[in-house]
Scaffold this motif. Structure first.
Motif, mmCIF file in Angstrom:
data_model
loop_
_atom_site.group_PDB
_atom_site.id
_atom_site.type_symbol
_atom_site.label_atom_id
_atom_site.label_comp_id
_atom_site.label_asym_id
_atom_site.label_seq_id
_atom_site.Cartn_x
_atom_site.Cartn_y
_atom_site.Cartn_z
ATOM 1 N N ASP A 44 -75.027 105.837 91.338
ATOM 2 C CA ASP A 44 -75.906 105.490 90.222
ATOM 3 C C ASP A 44 -77.293 106.082 90.411
ATOM 4 N N SER A 45 -78.154 105.860 89.410
ATOM 5 C CA SER A 45 -79.479 106.482 89.422
ATOM 6 C C SER A 45 -80.338 106.015 90.585
ATOM 7 N N ASP A 46 -79.997 104.839 91.158
ATOM 8 C CA ASP A 46 -80.742 104.341 92.317
ATOM 9 C C ASP A 46 -80.145 104.821 93.637
ATOM 10 N N GLY A 47 -79.020 105.540 93.559
ATOM 11 C CA GLY A 47 -78.408 106.083 94.769
ATOM 12 C C GLY A 47 -77.332 105.207 95.375
ATOM 13 N N TYR A 48 -76.809 104.208 94.638
ATOM 14 C CA TYR A 48 -75.822 103.264 95.191
ATOM 15 C C TYR A 48 -74.446 103.453 94.549
ATOM 16 N N ILE A 49 -73.421 103.031 95.282
ATOM 17 C CA ILE A 49 -72.067 102.933 94.754
ATOM 18 C C ILE A 49 -71.539 101.525 95.038
ATOM 19 N N PHE A 50 -70.468 101.168 94.336
ATOM 20 C CA PHE A 50 -69.822 99.873 94.584
ATOM 21 C C PHE A 50 -68.404 100.117 95.083
ATOM 22 N N VAL A 51 -68.084 99.481 96.227
ATOM 23 C CA VAL A 51 -66.743 99.563 96.804
ATOM 24 C C VAL A 51 -66.208 98.136 96.917
ATOM 25 N N PRO A 52 -65.034 97.866 96.344
ATOM 26 C CA PRO A 52 -64.478 96.493 96.427
ATOM 27 C C PRO A 52 -64.440 95.997 97.872
ATOM 28 N N TYR A 53 -64.854 94.774 98.061
ATOM 29 C CA TYR A 53 -64.872 94.069 99.346
ATOM 30 C C TYR A 53 -65.919 94.619 100.315
ATOM 31 N N ALA A 54 -66.537 95.746 99.990
ATOM 32 C CA ALA A 54 -67.632 96.268 100.822
ATOM 33 C C ALA A 54 -68.969 96.038 100.137
ATOM 34 N N GLY A 55 -68.906 95.875 98.799
ATOM 35 C CA GLY A 55 -70.118 95.589 98.057
ATOM 36 C C GLY A 55 -70.853 96.850 97.612
ATOM 37 N N ARG A 56 -72.113 96.632 97.295
ATOM 38 C CA ARG A 56 -72.975 97.719 96.815
ATOM 39 C C ARG A 56 -73.597 98.419 98.017
ATOM 40 N N LEU A 57 -73.305 99.704 98.162
ATOM 41 C CA LEU A 57 -73.744 100.465 99.338
ATOM 42 C C LEU A 57 -74.615 101.639 98.910
ATOM 43 N N ARG A 58 -75.595 101.925 99.749
ATOM 44 C CA ARG A 58 -76.453 103.079 99.455
ATOM 45 C C ARG A 58 -75.731 104.352 99.895
ATOM 46 N N ALA A 59 -75.495 105.242 98.933
ATOM 47 C CA ALA A 59 -74.825 106.510 99.225
ATOM 48 C C ALA A 59 -75.811 107.670 99.278
ATOM 49 N N SER A 60 -76.813 107.644 98.411
ATOM 50 C CA SER A 60 -77.766 108.743 98.331
ATOM 51 C C SER A 60 -78.502 108.926 99.659
ATOM 52 N N GLY A 61 -78.621 110.174 100.069
ATOM 53 C CA GLY A 61 -79.301 110.488 101.322
ATOM 54 C C GLY A 61 -78.379 110.557 102.519
ATOM 55 N N ASN A 62 -77.140 110.089 102.367
ATOM 56 C CA ASN A 62 -76.151 110.146 103.438
ATOM 57 C C ASN A 62 -75.211 111.331 103.238
ATOM 58 N N THR A 63 -74.599 111.752 104.317
ATOM 59 C CA THR A 63 -73.513 112.712 104.221
ATOM 60 C C THR A 63 -72.224 111.938 103.968
ATOM 61 N N PRO A 64 -71.167 112.616 103.519
ATOM 62 C CA PRO A 64 -69.894 111.906 103.353
ATOM 63 C C PRO A 64 -69.426 111.210 104.628
ATOM 64 N N ASN A 65 -69.648 111.826 105.785
ATOM 65 C CA ASN A 65 -69.239 111.190 107.047
ATOM 66 C C ASN A 65 -70.038 109.922 107.316
ATOM 67 N N GLN A 66 -71.342 109.962 107.034
ATOM 68 C CA GLN A 66 -72.173 108.780 107.250
ATOM 69 C C GLN A 66 -71.764 107.647 106.313
#
Length: 377
Positions: free
Chosen positions: A118-140
């Motif tokens: 999303d525009s704030d850099g977050y994604i939602f994963v079931p049972y993991a919740g709202r996680l910050r994705a922006s600024g990370n690599t796929p591995n991170q």
């Protein structure tokens, strides 16, 4: 003077006078050499008439300089592994149980095909919740999701793929193989590789110009220069707009040439000799090879250099004269650079007007001869 001479003296004189008067009013393609030189500043006219020589060709050899500014050149390559707002991710989560949190019975893998940051850099994963994705690599991000799920399902395995995203795309338009929106990926992080990805240009490479619009900045380069000199290539940025278009420069050909028209450039650098060839060259029975003129509004700095002055200001009307019959005339025409909006004018050979006069006189004699024949004179 014998009687026969007396008899024809007045008619001949009358015809000669009629021919001279007719020559003054005969139709012309345009001004002749004498009339052009009469309009020079040197003769109280409003244009500088300059005969082309090696010094003049050097002073006027100004080709259009295209290239990117330092802001474009200094921009480093995007690290495509860094996730940004707008990116679309693909997730797959494996669970080491038959009946997991996400997977249905008998299936231990759960694909999440399109998860948008999303525009704030977050994604939602079931049972993991709202996680910050922006600024990370796929591995991170994979490690982060794994850590969140580990307390809820035994030994979870997570795969994170970077699919694409509005935050890392560029648009291509114009004379390109495939117009559209393309993601900036590891193989397409530069302008040249992105053009290749889109199928290259669909016009002659010699006249293709590439424009990159980045925010309020704009840069343009020749397609050939981009590929001949890799140092001119630039890194792309999200939101770049790339336009491929044909060179819009042209010159006008007038006078005693095989074609009189507005003619587009066919190469990045065009000489006077090539321009004449483009319009079919001179006309063998009417062109004056000593009277090839190029009319141009010349910037003051170039006009001063050509004329050996330093007092001229503003654009100057210049008329350059090529004499193709001189020993170096063809070489000078080959070296003289034609520029956008130039007018090439070739004068008629002097004998052309004389031939028109003779034709007019001969035409006027025919009715006289016919009348004498009819009357038996």
């Amino acid at each position: 003077m014998n009687p026969l001479q007396k008899r024809w003296a007045k008619p001949i004189a009358a015809l000669a006078l009629a021919g001279a008067l007719a020559a003054c009013g005969l139709p012309q393609l345009g001004p002749n050499k004498k009339q052009i030189f009469a309009g020079s500043v040197q003769r109280e006219g409003d244009a500088f008439v300059v005969e082309v020589n090696d010094r003049v060709t050097r002073a006027t050899a100004v080709a259009p300089a295209l290239g990117f500014s330092s802001n474009f050149i200094s921009a480093g390559l995007l690290i495509s592994d860094i996730i940004r707002p707008g990116d679309v991710l693909g997730l797959t989560i494996w669970e080491n149980v038959d009946d997991g949190l996400l997977a249905s019975t008998g299936v231990n893998a759960t694909p999440l095909q399109e998860v948008q940051v999303d525009s704030d850099g977050y994604i939602f994963v079931p049972y993991a919740g709202r996680l910050r994705a922006s600024g990370n690599t796929p591995n991170q991000l994979r490690d982060l999701i794994t850590e969140k799920l580990r307390d809820q399902t035994p030994d979870p395995q997570v795969e994170v793929r970077r699919v694409a995203g509005d935050g890392s795309t560029v648009s291509l338009a114009g004379k390109v193989g495939g117009q559209g929106v393309y993601p900036i990926e590891r193989p397409t992080r530069t302008l040249s590789t992105m053009l290749a990805k889109a199928g290259g240009v669909t016009i002659e490479p010699d006249i293709a110009q590439i424009t990159v619009i980045r925010g309020d900045q704009r840069g343009k380069i020749w397609f050939q220069d981009l590929y001949n000199n890799p140092r001119l290539d630039i890194a792309l940025r999200a939101g770049d707009r790339i336009l491929v278009e044909e060179d819009s420069r042209s010159f006008t050909a007038l006078g005693a040439t095989s074609q009189q028209a507005r003619v587009p450039f066919t190469s990045q650098n065009l000489s006077a000799l090539e321009a004449l060839a483009q319009v079919g060259g001179l006309v063998a029975n009417s062109s004056d090879p000593t009277g090839v003129f190029i009319f141009r509004n010349e910037p003051a700095e170039i006009a001063n250099a050509v004329l050996g002055r330093n007092d001229l200001q503003g654009a100057q009307r210049m008329v350059y004269v090529l004499n193709l019959k001189q020993p170096n005339g063809l070489f000078q025409a080959r070296d003289f650079v034609i520029r956008d909006s130039d007018t090439i004018y070739v004068t008629e050979a002097p004998y052309t007007q004389w031939s028109k006069t003779i034709s007019l006189i001969a035409g006027s004699l025919t009715p006289v001869a016919s009348a004498k024949t009819l009357t038996g004179g």
